[in-house]
Design a protein around this motif. Structure first.
Motif, short mmCIF file in Angstrom:
data_model
loop_
_atom_site.label_atom_id
_atom_site.label_comp_id
_atom_site.label_asym_id
_atom_site.label_seq_id
_atom_site.Cartn_x
_atom_site.Cartn_y
_atom_site.Cartn_z
N MET A 116 0.82 -1.39 -0.06
CA MET A 116 -0.05 -0.03 -0.02
C MET A 116 0.69 1.35 -0.15
SD MET A 116 -3.36 -0.15 -0.04
CE MET A 116 -3.92 1.34 0.77
N ALA A 117 2.11 1.42 0.89
CA ALA A 117 2.81 2.41 0.60
C ALA A 117 3.66 2.47 -0.64
CB ALA A 117 3.96 2.12 1.94
N LYS A 118 3.56 1.48 -1.45
CA LYS A 118 4.50 1.68 -2.70
C LYS A 118 3.45 1.87 -3.83
CE LYS A 118 8.20 0.40 -0.74
NZ LYS A 118 9.50 -0.14 -0.72
N ILE A 119 2.31 1.23 -3.86
CA ILE A 119 1.48 1.14 -5.01
C ILE A 119 -0.16 1.49 -4.65
CG2 ILE A 119 3.03 -0.60 -6.20
CD1 ILE A 119 0.88 -2.64 -5.61
N GLY A 120 -0.32 1.89 -3.39
CA GLY A 120 -1.76 2.03 -3.15
C GLY A 120 -2.73 1.20 -3.25
N THR A 121 -3.91 1.42 -3.73
CA THR A 121 -4.85 0.54 -3.59
C THR A 121 -4.48 -0.59 -4.62
OG1 THR A 121 -6.17 1.72 -5.12
CG2 THR A 121 -6.43 1.71 -2.65
N SER A 122 -3.88 -0.45 -5.25
CA SER A 122 -3.43 -1.63 -6.34
C SER A 122 -2.86 -3.13 -5.61
CB SER A 122 -2.35 -1.47 -7.45
OG SER A 122 -3.01 -0.24 -8.29
N ALA A 123 -2.44 -2.63 -4.20
CA ALA A 123 -1.95 -3.90 -3.52
C ALA A 123 -3.21 -4.80 -3.00
CB ALA A 123 -1.67 -3.20 -2.07
N VAL A 124 -4.48 -4.49 -3.43
CA VAL A 124 -5.57 -5.42 -3.39
C VAL A 124 -5.73 -6.60 -4.18
CG1 VAL A 124 -7.11 -3.78 -2.07
CG2 VAL A 124 -7.33 -4.20 -4.55
N GLN A 125 -4.71 -6.32 -5.22
CA GLN A 125 -4.84 -7.58 -6.47
C GLN A 125 -3.80 -8.38 -6.09
OE1 GLN A 125 -4.92 -5.95 -10.50
NE2 GLN A 125 -6.20 -4.12 -9.85
N SER A 126 -3.03 -8.47 -5.31
CA SER A 126 -2.14 -9.46 -4.83
C SER A 126 -2.61 -10.36 -3.64
CB SER A 126 -0.72 -8.88 -4.48
OG SER A 126 0.00 -9.98 -3.77
N ARG A 127 -2.36 -11.86 -3.81
CA ARG A 127 -2.75 -12.65 -2.96
C ARG A 127 -1.60 -13.29 -2.33
NH1 ARG A 127 -6.00 -17.06 -5.02
NH2 ARG A 127 -4.60 -16.92 -6.71
N ALA A 128 -0.67 -12.34 -1.88
CA ALA A 128 0.60 -13.03 -1.30
C ALA A 128 0.24 -13.83 0.16
CB ALA A 128 1.69 -11.93 -1.05
N THR A 129 1.26 -14.93 0.25
CA THR A 129 0.69 -15.97 1.23
C THR A 129 1.97 -16.46 1.68
OG1 THR A 129 -0.68 -17.68 1.99
CG2 THR A 129 0.33 -17.88 -0.16
N GLY A 130 1.80 -16.85 3.02
CA GLY A 130 3.04 -17.63 3.74
C GLY A 130 2.39 -18.68 4.36
N GLY A 131 3.19 -19.74 4.88
CA GLY A 131 2.72 -20.87 5.54
C GLY A 131 4.07 -21.81 5.76
N VAL A 132 3.63 -22.84 6.51
CA VAL A 132 4.57 -23.77 7.02
C VAL A 132 4.26 -25.26 6.50
CG1 VAL A 132 5.83 -24.90 9.05
CG2 VAL A 132 5.36 -22.48 8.91
N ALA A 133 5.21 -26.09 6.26
CA ALA A 133 4.73 -27.44 5.79
C ALA A 133 6.11 -28.23 6.25
CB ALA A 133 4.50 -27.77 4.26
N HIS A 134 6.08 -29.22 6.80
CA HIS A 134 7.02 -30.16 7.08
C HIS A 134 8.31 -29.57 7.57
CE1 HIS A 134 4.70 -33.15 5.44
NE2 HIS A 134 4.37 -32.53 4.44
N GLY A 135 8.25 -28.56 8.35
CA GLY A 135 9.29 -27.84 8.93
C GLY A 135 9.87 -26.80 8.11
N THR A 136 9.39 -26.63 7.06
CA THR A 136 9.81 -25.51 5.90
C THR A 136 8.90 -24.48 5.87
OG1 THR A 136 10.66 -27.36 4.62
CG2 THR A 136 10.67 -25.43 3.38
N TYR A 137 9.34 -23.37 5.75
CA TYR A 137 8.38 -22.03 5.42
C TYR A 137 8.44 -21.97 4.14
CZ TYR A 137 9.68 -20.16 10.11
OH TYR A 137 9.76 -20.17 11.50
N LEU A 138 7.12 -21.55 3.89
CA LEU A 138 6.89 -21.31 2.29
C LEU A 138 6.15 -19.88 2.03
CD1 LEU A 138 5.08 -24.85 2.18
CD2 LEU A 138 6.97 -24.27 0.87
N PHE A 139 6.72 -19.34 1.28
CA PHE A 139 5.94 -18.01 0.63
C PHE A 139 5.65 -17.67 -0.66
CE2 PHE A 139 8.48 -17.46 4.64
CZ PHE A 139 7.64 -16.89 5.46
#
Length: 180
Positions: free
Chosen positions: A113-136
Motif C-alpha cells: 500500500m505504501a508503494k502502489i496504493g490500492t493496487s495492493a488489493v490485487q495480490s494474494r501473497a501468502t505464507g505458511g509452514v509445511a514439514h518444518g519448511t517455511y513457504l512464501f
C-alpha cells in the motif's frame, strides 16, 4: 520496534526460489533473479532454483519435494498470485501448508500500500509452514519481490532480529511429529 542484536551470530538459511510463469526462462526471470541476489547478498544460501508453468499440481509437487529436502529451510515462489484464471500459485501453496501464516499476507499488503496504493488489493501473497519448511508466495514483479524481501523476509530470516524471528523457531516447526 525491531532491531538487530549484534551480540548474536548470523545463521545462514538455505532458501529455494521457484518462479511460476508460462513464459519466463532463467535468462529473463527478473523476479527470481532479484530474490536470488538478495538471498545471497544477505549471506544466506540459494539452495535451489526452478521455473515452472502456472500448473497447480506441478507447483504443489515441487513445493512438497523441496519441503522433503533436508537441505532446504525455506521456499519462496514468485508469480501466479494475482486474480486471473492462470494464477494458481496461492492454491498450490495452500494444498501443501500445514499452517498458514495469515499475517504475512496482511503485512505484505501494508508494505505494498505504501508503494502502489490500492493496487495492493490485487495480490494474494501468502505464507505458511509445511514439514518444518517455511513457504512464501510473492507476486511476479521484481518490485514486489524486493519489497517482500527487504521489508519482511530479510529481517525475519536474520537470527539476530529482535524481538523475534523465524529462524529461532525452526527447531519447533515440526515438533508435533516428534511427540509420542
Amino acid at each position: 520496534m525491531s532491531r538487530i542484536d549484534e551480540t548474536k551470530e548470523f545463521i545462514p538459511v538455505r532458501i529455494a526460489v521457484l518462479t511460476v510463469s508460462d513464459s519466463r526462462t532463467i535468462d529473463d526471470d527478473r523476479s527470481g533473479q532479484t530474490l536470488a541476489d538478495r538471498i545471497t547478498g544477505a549471506g544466506h544460501v540459494l539452495a535451489a532454483r526452478a521455473i515452472l508453468p502456472d500448473e497447480r499440481a506441478q507447483i504443489a509437487e515441487q513445493l512438497r519435494e523441496w519441503c522433503a529436502d533436508p537441505e532446504i529451510d525455506v521456499v519462496i515462489s514468485t508469480g501466479g498470485t494475482g486474480l486471473t484464471g492462470r494464477d494458481v500459485t496461492v492454491e498450490a501453496h495452500r494444498d501443501v501448508y500445514e499452517k498458514e501464516i495469515e499475517a504475512f499476507g496482511t503485512v505484505f499488503t501494508m508494505v505494498s500500500m505504501a508503494k502502489i496504493g490500492t493496487s495492493a488489493v490485487q495480490s494474494r501473497a501468502t505464507g505458511g509452514v509445511a514439514h518444518g519448511t517455511y513457504l512464501f508466495a510473492l507476486p511476479g514483479s521484481p518490485g514486489a519481490c524486493k519489497d517482500a524481501w527487504d521489508e519482511i523476509l530479510a529481517p525475519q530470516f536474520d537470527y539476530r532480529h529482535r524481538p523475534c524471528n523465524f529462524v529461532e523457531i525452526f527447531p519447533r516447526l515440526d515438533e508435533h511429529r516428534r511427540r509420542k
